[in-house]
Write an enzyme that holds these catalytic residues in place. Structure first.
Site, mmCIF file in Angstrom:
data_model
loop_
_atom_site.group_PDB
_atom_site.id
_atom_site.type_symbol
_atom_site.label_atom_id
_atom_site.label_comp_id
_atom_site.label_asym_id
_atom_site.label_seq_id
_atom_site.Cartn_x
_atom_site.Cartn_y
_atom_site.Cartn_z
ATOM 1 N N HIS A 66 0.849 -1.186 0.000
ATOM 2 C CA HIS A 66 0.000 0.000 0.000
ATOM 3 C C HIS A 66 0.893 1.248 0.000
ATOM 4 O O HIS A 66 2.112 1.149 0.185
ATOM 5 C CB HIS A 66 -0.925 0.001 1.227
ATOM 6 C CG HIS A 66 -0.204 -0.073 2.520
ATOM 7 N ND1 HIS A 66 -0.110 -1.210 3.274
ATOM 8 C CD2 HIS A 66 0.509 0.874 3.178
ATOM 9 C CE1 HIS A 66 0.608 -0.972 4.345
ATOM 10 N NE2 HIS A 66 1.005 0.272 4.318
HETATM 11 C C1 T46 Z 1 3.162 0.722 6.820
HETATM 12 C C2 T46 Z 1 3.880 -0.568 7.026
HETATM 13 C C3 T46 Z 1 5.361 -0.365 7.166
HETATM 14 C C4 T46 Z 1 -4.172 -0.449 13.300
HETATM 15 O O1 T46 Z 1 -5.293 -0.637 13.802
HETATM 16 N N1 T46 Z 1 -3.401 0.582 13.730
HETATM 17 C C5 T46 Z 1 -2.178 0.841 13.196
HETATM 18 O O2 T46 Z 1 -1.509 1.801 13.620
HETATM 19 C C6 T46 Z 1 -1.672 -0.020 12.162
HETATM 20 C C7 T46 Z 1 -0.304 0.238 11.541
HETATM 21 C C8 T46 Z 1 -2.461 -1.056 11.746
HETATM 22 N N2 T46 Z 1 -3.679 -1.270 12.311
HETATM 23 C C9 T46 Z 1 -4.483 -2.428 11.893
HETATM 24 C C10 T46 Z 1 -4.987 -2.362 10.448
HETATM 25 C C11 T46 Z 1 -5.016 -3.811 10.037
HETATM 26 O O3 T46 Z 1 -6.237 -4.408 10.429
HETATM 27 O O4 T46 Z 1 -3.653 -3.585 11.944
HETATM 28 C C12 T46 Z 1 -3.897 -4.453 10.865
HETATM 29 C C13 T46 Z 1 -2.633 -4.699 10.051
HETATM 30 O O5 T46 Z 1 -2.277 -3.511 9.369
HETATM 31 P P1 T46 Z 1 -1.698 -3.516 7.887
HETATM 32 O O6 T46 Z 1 -2.274 -4.636 7.109
HETATM 33 O O7 T46 Z 1 -1.843 -2.136 7.296
HETATM 34 O O8 T46 Z 1 -0.148 -3.817 8.185
HETATM 35 P P2 T46 Z 1 1.086 -3.821 7.192
HETATM 36 O O9 T46 Z 1 2.169 -4.545 7.879
HETATM 37 O O10 T46 Z 1 0.710 -4.264 5.824
HETATM 38 O O11 T46 Z 1 1.511 -2.258 7.071
HETATM 39 C C14 T46 Z 1 1.971 -1.535 8.197
HETATM 40 C C15 T46 Z 1 1.302 -0.157 8.281
HETATM 41 O O12 T46 Z 1 -0.131 -0.313 8.236
HETATM 42 C C16 T46 Z 1 1.718 0.774 7.168
HETATM 43 O O13 T46 Z 1 1.301 2.075 7.438
HETATM 44 O O14 T46 Z 1 3.698 1.652 6.239
HETATM 45 O O15 T46 Z 1 3.385 -1.354 8.115
#
Ligand code: T46
Length: 133
Positions: A50
């Site tokens: 993303h």
């Molecule tokens: C990024 C990379 C490096 C939250 O509720 N609060 C938060 O602060 C974050 C980061 C995530 N979430 C929830 C949203 C999803 O349901 O945790 C779950 C996993 O998040 P996501 O799929 O977005 O995680 P990654 O590892 O794909 O990405 C993350 C960050 O979201 C993103 O901003 O730059 O790490």
């Protein structure tokens, strides 16, 4: 200009071991509103995929390593985060993917904004359209 913007985080070591301090608006160019960390990533799993409309982040592997792929819609660059003193600054509108997590990897992220799902672009074609228009 390279997509990979690394900060050499100063290690305040002494005979007891090592310590890294990260100061907002000093070591990094933004105020920190949120901290999160990614750990226990299962073997073979990649994450990210993303971009963000408006978010500054610093990512550091405080333990282990992973490979971060950055993409601005025209160029892709890979960088290994493999040291607790190596910080990667990631700005707006950069597609990011994290691959090859080592078993003990703990990826710490300092973010300039609170969590907001509306700030995410999770569709690659939509990302390309936004950056290339
Ligand atoms: C990024 C990379 C490096 C939250 O509720 N609060 C938060 O602060 C974050 C980061 C995530 N979430 C929830 C949203 C999803 O349901 O945790 C779950 C996993 O998040 P996501 O799929 O977005 O995680 P990654 O590892 O794909 O990405 C993350 C960050 O979201 C993103 O901003 O730059 O790490």
């Amino acid at each position: 200009m390279s997509l990979v913007n690394l900060i050499d985080l100063p290690v305040l070591g002494d005979d007891r071991g090592s310590l890294v301090a990260i100061e907002a608006m000093d070591t990094i160019p933004f105020e920190v509103k949120r901290v999160y960390y990614i750990f226990d990533t299962k073997a073979g799993v990649s994450r990210g995929f993303h971009a963000h409309h408006q978010l500054q982040q610093l990512a550091v592997c405080v333990s282990g390593k992973c490979r971060m792929r950055l993409d601005n819609g025209q160029t892709k660059e890979d960088v290994w985060l493999d040291s607790p003193s190596k910080g990667l600054l990631i700005g707006d509108m950069i597609w990011r993917e994290m691959h090859d997590f080592s078993e003990e990897c703990v990826l710490l992220v300092l973010a300039s904004e609170h969590y907001d799902e509306a700030d995410y672009i999770r569709d690659y074609d939509e990302f390309l359209k936004s950056v290339n228009q």
